[in-house]
Enzyme design. Structure first.
Site, PDB file in Angstrom:
ATOM      1  CG  HIS A  33      -1.931  -1.036   1.299  1.00 22.08           C
ATOM      2  ND1 HIS A  33      -1.892  -2.056   2.204  1.00 22.08           N
ATOM      3  CD2 HIS A  33      -3.049  -1.234   0.550  1.00 22.08           C
ATOM      4  CE1 HIS A  33      -2.945  -2.849   2.028  1.00 22.08           C
ATOM      5  NE2 HIS A  33      -3.658  -2.370   1.032  1.00 22.08           N
ATOM      6  CD  GLN A 150      -9.369  -3.860  -6.962  1.00 23.19           C
ATOM      7  OE1 GLN A 150     -10.203  -4.361  -6.236  1.00 23.19           O
ATOM      8  NE2 GLN A 150      -8.277  -3.281  -6.483  1.00 23.19           N
ATOM      9  CG  LEU A 181       4.497  -7.302   0.190  1.00 19.67           C
ATOM     10  CD1 LEU A 181       5.004  -5.877   0.405  1.00 19.67           C
ATOM     11  CD2 LEU A 181       5.022  -8.219   1.294  1.00 19.67           C
ATOM     12  CB  SER A 182      -1.944 -10.068   0.177  1.00 14.73           C
ATOM     13  OG  SER A 182      -3.308 -10.202   0.519  1.00 14.73           O
TER      14      SER A 182
HETATM   15  O1  PAF Z   1      -8.151  -3.395  -3.618  1.00 16.37           O
HETATM   16  C1  PAF Z   1      -8.846  -3.077  -2.629  1.00 16.37           C
HETATM   17  O2  PAF Z   1      -8.327  -2.912  -1.520  1.00 16.37           O
HETATM   18  C2  PAF Z   1     -10.350  -2.907  -2.792  1.00 16.37           C
HETATM   19  O3  PAF Z   1     -10.868  -3.806  -3.715  1.00 16.37           O
HETATM   20  C3  PAF Z   1     -10.759  -1.465  -3.134  1.00 16.37           C
HETATM   21  C4  PAF Z   1     -10.185  -1.034  -4.489  1.00 16.37           C
HETATM   22  C5  PAF Z   1     -10.253  -0.519  -2.064  1.00 16.37           C
HETATM   23  C6  PAF Z   1     -12.277  -1.354  -3.216  1.00 16.37           C
HETATM   24  O4  PAF Z   1     -12.873  -1.679  -2.022  1.00 16.37           O
END
Ligand code: PAF
Length: 268
Positions: A33, A150, A181-182
């Protein structure tokens, strides 16, 4: 860093600033992140990060209740990373009517690949991302390549609906052993975590095969699935797809056409 919980306050703040880069997340932030945040900082003066665990994208029996919620720790990481605003609405703020009457329905891709195993997931993602885009009104939004389906769905949605937002894809953050990483890695037992890099190794073999010119994708897919199954994995799917659209890849046809054109000398 400002911590904002309501749509009204976020919109008031938005009026006071120029170019904004946005990183939507569900919190429990890790280095992956923070790499998104770094990319966002390169793209605009002000960075907004949202934290919202979106019920709409979780299927029945999935981990909505369990999903780690760590707002204090996340806020401290984002503040150190130089984020301008952390937007953390509660459920009533984003879904005041409990259910969401209007939804964003992605095309058939939503039912393929991961979508086959998570019905409704990408509708939930596209819907909440659209809501967040409408609230934050960013110029740029960053999405990790780790969630490639996504990313592809959001990119297509923004293009098809003419949203004036640049989608910035960011490389997958990996542990030194190759594991992506998750936040959900925390669910793995020590033994499962130790096996994690086998998936990266299997996918890397497929990529190497393609780069080396192997156009028999079905064979590459089968070899990767076999390798993982031999190590005890239950594999949902491994599929070679077009990197821009995630359409089924058809090099075999391209190769065949090349052969017809050049060996039988048919003009273009
Ligand atoms: O990737 C994510 O963490 C989620 O799918 C997102 C894009 C924040 C939508 O809830």
């Amino acid at each position: 860093m400002q911590l904002i919980h309501t749509i009204d306050d976020l919109r008031q703040w938005r009026k006071t600033v120029g170019r904004v880069a946005f990183v939507p997340t569900m919190g429990n932030l890790h280095e992956g992140h923070l790499a998104l945040v770094q990319a966002a900082k390169q793209a605009a003066d002000k960075v907004v990060v949202s934290i919202f665990v979106n019920r709409l994208q979780f299927g029945q029996g999935e981990d909505f209740d369990q999903y780690p919620r760590t707002l204090q720790e996340d806020a401290s990481k984002l503040s150190h990373a130089g984020v301008a605003v952390l937007f953390a609405p509660d459920e009533r703020e984003l879904y005041p009517h409990v259910s969401q009457d209007y939804n964003v329905m992605p095309p058939h891709l939503q039912n393929e690949l991961c979508g086959r195993f998570r019905p409704g997931h990408f509708r939930g993602v596209a819907t909440v991302v659209t809501k967040l885009f409408n609230i934050v009104a960013p110029d740029v939004a960053c999405f990790g390549k780790k969630d490639y389906q996504q990313l592809t769905i959001i990119r297509g949605m923004v293009a098809d609906l003419n949203a004036n937002i640049e989608i910035l894809p960011v490389d997958t953050g990996r542990a030194p052993d190759g594991m992506a990483l998750s936040s959900r890695n925390a669910y793995l037992t020590a033994a499962q975590r130790a096996q994690g890099p086998q998936l990266y190794a299997a996918l890397s073999q497929v990529a190497k095969g393609i780069v080396a010119g192997n156009g028999d994708y079905a064979e590459l897919e089968r070899a990767a699935i076999d390798a993982l199954q031999r190590q005890g994995w239950v594999v949902d799917y491994i599929e070679v797809r077009h990197a821009d659209t995630l359409a089924v890849a058809h090099v075999a046809i391209a190769t065949w056409w090349y052969w017809v054109q050049h060996v039988w000398a048919i003009p273009d």
